[in-house]
Write an enzyme that holds these catalytic residues in place. Sequence first.
Site, PDB file in Angstrom:
ATOM      1  N   SER A 157       0.741  -1.085   0.054  1.00  0.00           N
ATOM      2  CA  SER A 157      -0.015  -0.036  -0.026  1.00  0.00           C
ATOM      3  C   SER A 157       0.759   1.344  -0.189  1.00  0.00           C
ATOM      4  CB  SER A 157      -0.950   0.011   1.237  1.00  0.00           C
ATOM      5  OG  SER A 157      -1.696   1.305   1.455  1.00  0.00           O
ATOM      6  N   ASP A 306      -5.396   0.061  -9.516  1.00  0.00           N
ATOM      7  CA  ASP A 306      -6.627   0.912  -9.747  1.00  0.00           C
ATOM      8  C   ASP A 306      -7.259   0.850 -11.085  1.00  0.00           C
ATOM      9  OD1 ASP A 306      -6.342   2.010  -7.156  1.00  0.00           O
ATOM     10  OD2 ASP A 306      -5.432   3.780  -7.957  1.00  0.00           O
TER      11      ASP A 306
END
Length: 418
Positions: A157, A306
């Site tokens: 992340s 994404d």
Amino acid sequence: MIATVRPARKLDGEIRVPGDKSISHRALILGSIASGRSRLRGLSPGADVQSTARCVQELGAQFDGSVLEGCAMRGLHAAGRALDCGNSGTTMRLLAGLLAAQDFESELTGDESLSRRPMDRVVAPLSEMGARASWPPLRVGGMKPLHGISHAMTVPSAQVKSAILIAALFANGPTSVVEPVKTRDHTEVMLRAMGAAVESDGLRVQVEPAGRLEPLDLDVPGDLSAAGFWLVAAGLMPGSRIRLEGVGVNPTRTAFINLLQGCGFQVKLSKPRFAGGEPVADLEVTSAASLRAIQVSGGQAAEMIDELPVLAVAATQMPGRSVIAGAAELRVKESNRIEAMEEGLTAMGADITAVEDGWVINGPRYLEGGRVSAHGDHRVAMALAVAGLIADGRTEIEGAECVEISYPDFFDHLEYLC
Ligand code: S3P
């Protein structure tokens, strides 16, 4: 709002995608503690970045849409009420890093979707640095000096990495972070441009405490994740040609382009240049001559996290069995993207099965228009719109106004390109 998408024959034209959302958040957050005036051009116009802009203003930074007056490293003040991060995980997690290091306490809140998203992943490392941090609700900061840590991240992340690196600027010694997979490095690039000592070596990043950050003079590159919708749409529609000017092509973001090219998509990069230390290029995509099934596994998914919803749409048109795995993080995004895309594409006639960490998709299948839901998630809305372009009949996307989060002009651009 219900958006209606009709099938298009081909896409043609030249557009500028919005400024990169990740870089825009970082410019506002790091600019708010710079010593002096930052000039920021081409920031993302989306609601997420507006949430960050509002938060840094409430903390004392002055901002008029392009000029940001930084407060220096120790000049922010308490907001006086909970900071509303809206729908934006990046706002909440990066600000948690910044605010954990302040001598006042802050509370960070958000909309229903953001309130469900995991914040323990920032609370744990910030606590390890000696900060006061708790969740839920997310409260950080107040009278505790931070110390440098060596932290091995378990989740890939960039938001968590960035929260730690930003807090580390205020610590009393160096901090190092080791990632399981190399994620986007915009925080590292920007901190270097601002004069901070940041060293990267493979999966390891080390940052030294900083007494001062220089202000930014930045042209924000176009958002490759926004461009991704057009790369897939044009690639799938015969006779298409789209030019996208000034798109960020930082190598930690381009795995998606490489994957598409490997599956037969024609994506060309031209006029390579740099903006604020970030590589930028013009992209041209034409329809694919032949297509191959998609295989994504392990760390690869984190490198294009994404873009995976629209990649699922692409997979419905690939011959054979596409497997997109290693993407369990999609379950804790703005919606559960694994379920949301399975539901929408199944309703449109795709052969898609959700698994714990991704999808198995058999193609090619004709898609048919129908009524689908965005699940309040901008990337689901845009991915289903791309599916609508290649489907037979009319596709209605419920809750499509959420494209405002990252790409307010999405449906205008779609109309222009058709
Ligand atoms: C982002 C990191 C990613 C990405 C998000 C933006 C960033 O989230 O999905 O859209 O700007 O750092 P994670 O850090 O949760 O993977």
